[in-house]
Design a protein around this motif. Structure first.
Motif, PDB file in Angstrom:
ATOM      1  N   ILE C  44       0.838  -1.204   0.000  1.00 50.48           N
ATOM      2  CA  ILE C  44       0.000   0.000   0.000  1.00 50.48           C
ATOM      3  C   ILE C  44       0.875   1.256   0.000  1.00 50.48           C
ATOM      4  N   HIS C  45       1.922   1.195   0.811  1.00 49.71           N
ATOM      5  CA  HIS C  45       2.829   2.334   0.954  1.00 49.71           C
ATOM      6  C   HIS C  45       3.445   2.695  -0.407  1.00 49.71           C
ATOM      7  N   LEU C  46       3.924   1.658  -1.112  1.00 49.87           N
ATOM      8  CA  LEU C  46       4.548   1.911  -2.416  1.00 49.87           C
ATOM      9  C   LEU C  46       3.513   2.455  -3.397  1.00 49.87           C
ATOM     10  N   TRP C  47       2.313   1.931  -3.286  1.00 49.71           N
ATOM     11  CA  TRP C  47       1.241   2.382  -4.174  1.00 49.71           C
ATOM     12  C   TRP C  47       0.920   3.851  -3.911  1.00 49.71           C
ATOM     13  N   VAL C  48       0.913   4.236  -2.622  1.00 55.31           N
ATOM     14  CA  VAL C  48       0.609   5.629  -2.255  1.00 55.31           C
ATOM     15  C   VAL C  48       1.732   6.556  -2.731  1.00 55.31           C
ATOM     16  N   LEU C  49       2.988   6.051  -2.605  1.00 56.25           N
ATOM     17  CA  LEU C  49       4.125   6.893  -3.015  1.00 56.25           C
ATOM     18  C   LEU C  49       4.041   7.264  -4.497  1.00 56.25           C
ATOM     19  N   ARG C  50       3.319   6.444  -5.262  1.00 54.66           N
ATOM     20  CA  ARG C  50       3.114   6.691  -6.680  1.00 54.66           C
ATOM     21  C   ARG C  50       2.476   8.088  -6.906  1.00 54.66           C
ATOM     22  N   LEU C  51       1.718   8.582  -5.911  1.00 56.30           N
ATOM     23  CA  LEU C  51       1.060   9.886  -6.009  1.00 56.30           C
ATOM     24  C   LEU C  51       2.070  11.003  -6.221  1.00 56.30           C
ATOM     25  N   LEU C  52       3.303  10.772  -5.701  1.00 56.18           N
ATOM     26  CA  LEU C  52       4.340  11.805  -5.833  1.00 56.18           C
ATOM     27  C   LEU C  52       4.622  12.126  -7.308  1.00 56.18           C
ATOM     28  N   THR C  53       4.405  11.151  -8.146  1.00 59.25           N
ATOM     29  CA  THR C  53       4.671  11.373  -9.572  1.00 59.25           C
ATOM     30  C   THR C  53       3.504  12.088 -10.238  1.00 59.25           C
ATOM     31  N   GLN C  54       2.439  12.306  -9.479  1.00 60.50           N
ATOM     32  CA  GLN C  54       1.233  12.874 -10.113  1.00 60.50           C
ATOM     33  C   GLN C  54       0.967  14.318  -9.667  1.00 60.50           C
TER      34      GLN C  54
END
Lengths: 388, 249, 131
Positions: C44-54
């Protein structure tokens, strides 16, 4: 094996196990049925004494001779199965000391080696013994695992082709005319009943021998004689400790694993299935055992239980002590019932000899001349029974 | 002393050919001394002779009467009904071994893993160290602690999920051989436990040691095996021994 | 005698059978559950970190959401899992190397004592500092 005679052994105790072993070695096809788990009757519950025979020299020299002979054979055919720490016969009182000479003479007559030890020497060997003891005699007693020795007979028999069927209860004896031709059994695993045909049926059910004999319409002089045994925590001795006097209640302590086992009492019952463990007997075992090893009284009791000896004797017998501890084999052809042999009496230490005598009788009936080889054949380890 | 009470026994039943196991419930009158084994023998004698259970020595020396009593692995012969909380006693066969019928499990797999560990049965007796052995006896010996009851295998969560796991009893037996070889090939035994399904598979739940009725402490034995193997695998130790530490001498 | 009560089919894996378990057995079960939970968290954490690219806006919106009480409750559970798994892991590493085997139960309770202090402090910090 095809075409060989088929023998059905009823009873998966020490006797049945040794029988299956002997019969297979003589080239017979063997099926053994046991209504419970093997060794669940009397066999598993004994104190685990590998008899030197010394216990019987004063009252029952025939039994004593059987014991010492089997003792040496078992050491040979079941290596690494015994605690070979010898045993002591301890004289606690001046009256006990009067038994010394007859005891030593009896042992000599039966071929049981002895060594008389002074009080001081005895206490160096077994520091927990009652310090007021007078003297002791060392004999070649030992400790066995009451279940694992018969398992070795079963494992070896199985290896040689015997079919061992636990949880298979005989519900009736199968006749052809006046001849026993097998047994009707019920398999408790599958709830199915079926008939096992056999050329000879051997009743090796110990104290239950009367019940099987009854199914075949014959009578055997079996006296089920229970005794109470008590196991206390702590290994209080390494040698087997006996009282130097004619065999009686609570006069033996057998060390086993981390326990010390005191035995036994003796009475006679009709139904060996329904064994009570009278509280008074448990207390008596502790009291009498504590005469030999006083600290026994302070140890927590691990278990108290009863086992029924399969003694041979008249119906008038009441305590069991007066009955011989030797064994007897009956060919019921003598009573007009062909094909059925019963073996009763004896003890775990002499199971091999019981099997030898019984197998001799069976072989004579079937015209087989193969000699007994169970004195030499080394038994497989007990684990092979289950591991296959 | 003879205060009697009636206890409900809920007994696990299974027969080959039946689709599902079931429970039968029996009322048994017990005294403070009655053991679970005695109660089950009573049920078999009086209510249902087809009840299958294993028993032999009746004093915790043979290891046949292991079962789960109210979910806990115990030997029925030394478990008194009075010491179990509640008015109902549920008796089930050991877990992690195939069921033959009712309370009886198949010990074949257990012994198949135990047997290669050299099957120690006799050991040096450590009791009464001050005692001098009698003439003709080199050293006092005794039967091993392990009674092969299978309680440790039943309670082990790893045995529950890995059928190839050697299991606490076999590993403890191996450690006994390392401690007291009695002529056995120790490097060979060590090689057999030095596997992914051997002593390294343990997850240290230590339930085996908690339920062992016979002071074997298999958990500690498994850790001791690991310690021995780790020391053997240290690079400087391997060099010292010249090659594979498991090579039989 | 009463017949016929079918044995219910087991609904959980055998290692999760909690009947008749001792402290060390519970410790094992909890260790496995927290371990599984932490793996789930990591994903989940890695998935949330994906937001940084958005873009910054999306990330800030998430941070605002992460400071709401339901998320703090989840964080509290996470703290428990991390602290328990880490401290019990220290015990298992030591025991697994043959160190302190006979003291494994005592070690468990000492570490759990330390864990409780850490958990209270960290939870207190979490709820006060995010106000």
């Amino acid at each position: 094996m095809k075409g060989a005679f088929h023998v059905l052994v009823i009873g998966g105790g020490a006797t049945g196990a040794a029988l299956a072993h002997d019969l297979t070695l003589r080239g017979l096809r063997v099926t053994l049925v046991e209504r419970w788990e093997v060794t669940a009757g009397t066999t598993g519950r004994h104190h685990g004494l590998l008899h030197s025979g010394a216990r019987y020299v004063l009252t029952d020299p025939d039994s004593a001779r059987e014991c010492i002979e089997e003792n040496w054979i078992l050491r040979r055919i079941a290596p690494d199965a015994f605690e070979l720490n010898d045993g002591l016969f301890v004289a606690l009182t001046d009256e006990d000391v009067t038994y010394l000479d007859p005891f030593l003479e009896g042992c000599a007559r039966c071929g049981i080696p002895t060594r008389v030890l002074s009080r001081e020497h005895t206490l160096r060997l077994e520091p927990n013994l009652n310090p007021t003891l007078k003297l002791a005699v060392q004999v070649p007693d030992g400790t066995m695992d009451a279940m694992r020795l018969p398992l070795r007979f079963l494992a070896t028999a199985q290896h040689h082709g015997a079919e061992i069927r636990p949880f298979t209860e005989v519900v009736d004896i199968h006749f052809q005319g006046r001849t026993v031709a097998g047994a009707r059994v019920r398999d408790h695993r599958t709830e199915r009943e079926y008939t096992i045909a056999a050329d000879v049926v051997i009743n090796a059910t110990g104290p239950w021998a009367g019940q099987i004999a009854q199914m075949a319409g014959v009578d055997v002089p079996i006296r089920p004689s229970p005794g109470v045994l008590v196991a206390v925590e702590g290994r209080l001795c390494n040698m087997v400790i006996n009282r130097l006097h004619p065999a009686g209640d609570g006069d033996i302590i057998v060390p086993q694993r981390r326990l010390s086992i005191v035995g036994t009492s003796s009475w006679v019952v009709e139904d060996p299935d329904d064994l009570d463990v009278p509280e008074a007997h448990v207390r008596m075992m502790i009291d009498l055992g504590a005469l030999l090893i006083p600290t026994l009284r302070e140890m927590p009791v691990r278990a108290a239980w009863a086992a029924a000896r399969p003694l041979v004797g008249p119906r008038t017998a009441h305590s069991g002590r007066e009955l011989s501890r030797t064994f007897k084999c009956f060919d019921h052809a003598d009573e007009g019932v062909e094909g059925l042999v019963t073996i009763i009496g004896g003890k775990a230490s002499t199971a091999r000899a019981m099997a030898e005598v019984t197998t001799d009788i069976v072989c004579a009936k079937l015209g087989i001349t193969a000699p007994c080889r169970t004195r030499e054949v080394v038994l497989l380890p007990h684990t092979a029974y289950y591991a296959g | 002393m003879t205060e009697q009470r009636t206890v409900q026994f809920r007994v696990f039943r299974y027969k080959q050919g039946r689709e599902r196991p079931w429970y039968d419930t029996f009322d048994v009158t017990v005294t403070p001394r009655t053991t679970v084994l005695e109660a089950l023998q009573f049920i078999r004698r009086v209510h249902d002779p087809s009840l299958m259970l294993r028993h032999s020595c009746h004093h915790a020396s043979c290891g046949t009467c292991g079962m789960r009593i109210n979910g806990q692995e115990r030997l029925a012969c030394i478990t008194r009904v009075h010491d179990i909380a509640g008015e109902r006693v549920t008796v089930e066969p050991l877990a992690n071994l195939p069921i033959i019928g009712d309370l009886v499990v198949d010990m074949k797999a257990f012994y198949a893993k135990f047997t290669p560990m050299a099957m120690p049965l006799i050991r040096h007796s450590e009791f009464l160290p001050e005692a001098e052995p009698p003439e003709g006896v080199d050293t006092y010996t005794r039967l091993e602690n392990c009674i092969e009851c299978g309680l440790c295998v039943s309670v082990c969560p790893v045995a529950a999920s890995d059928p190839l796991y050697l299991g606490p009893a076999a590993l403890a037996a191996a450690w006994r051989v390392v401690q007291e070889p009695r002529g056995q090939n120790v490097p060979e035994i060590l090689a057999q436990v030095d596997t992914a399904h051997g002593c390294w598979r343990c997850h240290i739940a230590m339930e085996c040691s908690a339920v062992c009725p016979s002071h074997v402490d298999p958990g500690a034995a498994i850790m001791a095996l690991r310690g021995t193997l780790i020391r053997q695998h240290l690079p400087w130790r391997r060099k010292q021994q010249g090659g594979d530490a498991h090579e039989p001498r | 005698m009463n017949r016929g009560e079918l044995v219910p089919r087991r609904r959980w894996p055998a290692w999760f059978d909690v009947r008749g378990r001792h402290v060390s057995g519970w410790a094992f079960i909890l260790n496995r559950l927290t371990g599984l939970g932490l793996v789930l968290y990591l994903i989940i954490h890695l998935w949330v970190l994906r937001l940084l690219t958005q873009g910054e806006a999306r990330w800030n919106a998430f941070i605002a959401l992460a400071k709401t009480p339901p998320f703090l409750v989840l964080d509290t559970i996470l703290f428990f899992g991390i602290i328990y798994h880490a401290l019990n892991g220290i015990r298992l590493t030591l025991v697994g190397l043959g160190i302190g085997v006979s003291a494994h139960k005592r070690m468990f309770w000492v570490l759990m004592g330390i864990g409780l202090v850490l958990f209270v402090l960290s939870t207190w910090g979490l709820w006060t500092m995010t106000k």
